[in-house]
Design a protein around this motif. Structure first.
Motif, PDB file in Angstrom:
ATOM      1  N   HIS A 161      60.500  55.726  69.222  1.00 55.74           N
ATOM      2  CA  HIS A 161      59.269  55.385  69.940  1.00 55.74           C
ATOM      3  C   HIS A 161      58.999  53.902  69.772  1.00 55.74           C
ATOM      4  N   GLU A 162      58.453  53.275  70.805  1.00 56.54           N
ATOM      5  CA  GLU A 162      58.233  51.824  70.778  1.00 56.54           C
ATOM      6  C   GLU A 162      57.255  51.349  69.713  1.00 56.54           C
ATOM      7  N   SER A 219      59.233  50.934  63.727  1.00 56.90           N
ATOM      8  CA  SER A 219      60.267  50.049  63.192  1.00 56.90           C
ATOM      9  C   SER A 219      60.826  50.734  61.946  1.00 56.90           C
ATOM     10  N   SER A 246      63.265  47.278  65.483  1.00 61.92           N
ATOM     11  CA  SER A 246      62.126  47.781  66.253  1.00 61.92           C
ATOM     12  C   SER A 246      62.619  48.154  67.643  1.00 61.92           C
ATOM     13  N   PHE A 247      62.113  49.248  68.164  1.00 59.85           N
ATOM     14  CA  PHE A 247      62.468  49.680  69.514  1.00 59.85           C
ATOM     15  C   PHE A 247      61.615  48.901  70.516  1.00 59.85           C
ATOM     16  N   ASP A 248      62.250  48.052  71.308  1.00 61.10           N
ATOM     17  CA  ASP A 248      61.529  47.258  72.300  1.00 61.10           C
ATOM     18  C   ASP A 248      61.678  47.784  73.722  1.00 61.10           C
ATOM     19  N   PHE A 249      62.802  48.426  74.014  1.00 63.34           N
ATOM     20  CA  PHE A 249      63.090  48.854  75.373  1.00 63.34           C
ATOM     21  C   PHE A 249      63.627  50.276  75.374  1.00 63.34           C
ATOM     22  N   PRO A 250      63.417  51.018  76.474  1.00 61.41           N
ATOM     23  CA  PRO A 250      63.886  52.408  76.528  1.00 61.41           C
ATOM     24  C   PRO A 250      65.372  52.574  76.229  1.00 61.41           C
ATOM     25  N   MET A 270      66.261  53.409  72.565  1.00 63.94           N
ATOM     26  CA  MET A 270      65.741  54.616  71.922  1.00 63.94           C
ATOM     27  C   MET A 270      66.737  55.763  72.029  1.00 63.94           C
TER      28      MET A 270
END
Length: 176
Positions: free
Chosen positions: A72-73, A76, A126-130, A133
């Motif tokens: 999930h965005e 982290s 950290s998830f920044d973009f789909p 993920m």
């Protein structure tokens, strides 16, 4: 794109014990998940998808110890490390391997850093973009030459499996 984060500050941290974790006896680590944080700049890292790693002003606190991470965005995850005797470890390569990203197909990213000294370090994602993920095993490995300093595997899962973690970051703690 990718957002790796690296920061230096004093903290103490426990080491080892879980499956998928190796730590050189010279280091102590903690690992887990935390809410995404605002970063304070970046440095070039050409062997990453984004071509850079982001920097934190202070080492974020690991809020959830362990190896499960919701994709999930707001999330982290990573490793906080310290060399207890204060030795500086230069030319450390941090390699992150993960399932293929949906658009770029990337499976490995790397950058060079320094660990140790008087401060604690964090190497995080950290998830920044789909496309980032992707579910499955993500492994951070820190090496200095032929020596492995640490290796920690995380399992990135559907956020519905860890709703309390996601809601903990959505309920006013995101980017704090």
């Amino acid at each position: 794109m990718i957002r790796f984060a690296l920061a230096f500050i004093c903290l103490s941290a426990p080491a080892f014990a879980e499956t998928g974790v190796f730590v050189d006896p010279q280091l102590s680590i903690s690992h887990g998940t935390f809410c995404a944080k605002i970063t304070e700049g970046s440095v070039d890292a050409p062997d990453t998808v984004a071509g850079k790693i982001d920097l934190y002003e202070r080492v974020p606190q690991i809020r959830w110890q362990g190896q499960l991470v919701p994709a999930h965005e707001v999330m982290s995850f990573g490793i906080v490390s310290k060399v207890p005797d204060g030795t500086v470890l230069d030319n450390v390569t941090i390699t992150l391997t993960h399932p293929p990203f949906s658009e770029s197909g990337a499976t490995t990213q790397a950058y060079t850093t320094t660990l140790g000294g008087p401060n604690t370090s964090i190497n995080a994602y950290s998830f920044d973009f789909p496309e980032e993920m992707v579910l499955g095993t993500w492994t951070f490995e820190a090496t200095q030459g032929d020596r492995t300093l640490y290796r920690v595997s995380f399992e990135v899962v559907n956020p519905r499996q860890l709703p309390d973690m996601v809601s903990g970051c959505l309920d006013g703690n995101l980017l704090s």
